[in-house]
Design a protein around this motif. Structure first.
Motif, PDB file in Angstrom:
ATOM      1  N   GLU A  80       0.857  -1.186   0.000  1.00 19.69           N
ATOM      2  CA  GLU A  80       0.000   0.000   0.000  1.00 19.69           C
ATOM      3  C   GLU A  80       0.892   1.234   0.000  1.00 19.69           C
ATOM      4  O   GLU A  80       1.497   1.581   1.014  1.00 19.69           O
ATOM      5  N   THR A 106      -3.715   2.336  -5.375  1.00 20.30           N
ATOM      6  CA  THR A 106      -3.943   2.302  -3.939  1.00 20.30           C
ATOM      7  C   THR A 106      -5.332   1.795  -3.590  1.00 20.30           C
ATOM      8  O   THR A 106      -6.234   1.797  -4.428  1.00 20.30           O
ATOM      9  N   ALA A 107      -5.488   1.392  -2.325  1.00 19.77           N
ATOM     10  CA  ALA A 107      -6.814   1.069  -1.798  1.00 19.77           C
ATOM     11  C   ALA A 107      -7.436   2.275  -1.120  1.00 19.77           C
ATOM     12  O   ALA A 107      -8.580   2.224  -0.680  1.00 19.77           O
ATOM     13  N   GLY A 108      -6.670   3.353  -1.033  1.00 23.01           N
ATOM     14  CA  GLY A 108      -7.163   4.562  -0.377  1.00 23.01           C
ATOM     15  C   GLY A 108      -7.035   4.479   1.134  1.00 23.01           C
ATOM     16  O   GLY A 108      -7.036   3.395   1.717  1.00 23.01           O
ATOM     17  N   CYS A 127      -7.692   3.561  -7.896  1.00 24.74           N
ATOM     18  CA  CYS A 127      -8.169   3.207  -6.562  1.00 24.74           C
ATOM     19  C   CYS A 127      -9.033   1.957  -6.613  1.00 24.74           C
ATOM     20  O   CYS A 127     -10.011   1.888  -7.364  1.00 24.74           O
ATOM     21  N   ILE A 129     -11.736  -0.236  -5.095  1.00 21.30           N
ATOM     22  CA  ILE A 129     -12.843  -0.390  -4.153  1.00 21.30           C
ATOM     23  C   ILE A 129     -13.086  -1.886  -4.040  1.00 21.30           C
ATOM     24  O   ILE A 129     -13.512  -2.535  -4.991  1.00 21.30           O
ATOM     25  N   TYR A 137     -15.784  -5.133   4.121  1.00 22.23           N
ATOM     26  CA  TYR A 137     -14.437  -4.579   4.289  1.00 22.23           C
ATOM     27  C   TYR A 137     -13.837  -5.063   5.603  1.00 22.23           C
ATOM     28  O   TYR A 137     -12.687  -5.481   5.664  1.00 22.23           O
ATOM     29  N   ASP A 147     -13.341   5.192   4.529  1.00 19.56           N
ATOM     30  CA  ASP A 147     -12.035   5.844   4.346  1.00 19.56           C
ATOM     31  C   ASP A 147     -11.682   5.945   2.870  1.00 19.56           C
ATOM     32  O   ASP A 147     -11.176   6.973   2.404  1.00 19.56           O
ATOM     33  N   THR A 148     -11.956   4.866   2.127  1.00 17.49           N
ATOM     34  CA  THR A 148     -11.672   4.857   0.693  1.00 17.49           C
ATOM     35  C   THR A 148     -12.507   5.909  -0.031  1.00 17.49           C
ATOM     36  O   THR A 148     -11.995   6.645  -0.885  1.00 17.49           O
TER      37      THR A 148
END
Length: 238
Positions: A80, A106-108, A127, A129, A137, A147-148
């Motif tokens: 990450e 990224t996954a955020g 990103c 999701i 999650y 958060d994402t």
């Protein structure tokens, strides 16, 4: 700080699936998430990898700039990458000074001042999701959907080019309802340039065996092209 170094797992000199054009891909070491379909389990632990300065990486990248064209550049993946956001800010600042495009895969994460600064030097955000609800999650990832989405909202406000990615796993994320929900969630906070539905593959099985850790989806079949095509059709009106 000039002498600060980043922990890098590996480099890929010319990648064609990590953003537009041909891209130099940097895989960062370390990830707090535990996605069941993780393709790079060897990037998880923060104790691994090798240290490089931003200047050393820029020197490597500059060997390949002739191949980038107008759309290519550098993509930082992982692991990450946002876990090393201060280092990436320095790296991206140097890359932008060289006229090299930048992207983060990224996954955020929940935005903070360091993420805000990093985005100032970021052209494209890819990103992932991962699931369509907070409960999944928590169960499968150990992260947070909210958060994402907050991260994506910030990217939108800063005018970033955004690619939304979603892995299609048979029996887990492959229903039209869940995929449509993911797309609606994304479009509620940002305007994606592209939606990418990525079919689940098991090429990573060898990595899990080599590391001596169980692959959570070892018995799950790979996703076929027909399923992905059907799901693309299901989201085209959203």
């Amino acid at each position: 700080m000039p002498n600060e170094k980043g922990k890098i797992h590996s480099f890929q000199s010319l990648g064609a699936v990590d953003g537009p054009g041909l891209r130099y891909v940097i895989f960062m070491q370390g990830c707090p998430y535990r996605c069941p379909y993780c393709h790079n389990p060897d990037t998880r632990h923060f104790s691994g990898g090798e240290e490089y300065s931003a200047e050393e990486i820029v020197s490597r990248v500059k060997r390949y700039t002739d191949y980038f064209g107008s759309e290519g550049g550098v993509t930082v993946s992982g692991g990450e990458p946002l876990c090393q956001r201060k280092f990436l800010t320095r790296l991206f600042r140097l890359l932008k000074n060289e006229g090299i495009g930048t992207a983060i895969d990224t996954a955020g994460m929940r935005p903070d001042s360091d993420i805000c600064e990093l985005l100032e030097y970021t052209d494209i955000v890819l990103c992932d999701i991962k699931f369509s609800c907070e409960e999944e999650y928590g169960e499968y990832v150990g992260g947070s959907l909210s958060d994402t989405l907050e991260f994506l909202s910030l990217c939108e406000k800063k005018g970033k080019r955004i690619y939304i990615r979603h892995v299609i796993v048979p029996g887990l994320t492959d229903t039209e309802e869940s995929v449509r929900k993911v797309v609606r969630l994304a479009k509620s906070v940002c305007t994606p340039e592209k939606i990418e539905l990525l079919p689940f593959r098991k090429l990573c099985s060898e990595k899990y065996e080599r590391l001596g850790i169980p692959f959570p989806l070892a018995d799950t079949p790979e996703c076929d092209a027909r399923t992905v095509a059907k799901l693309y059709e299901a989201i085209k009106d959203i």
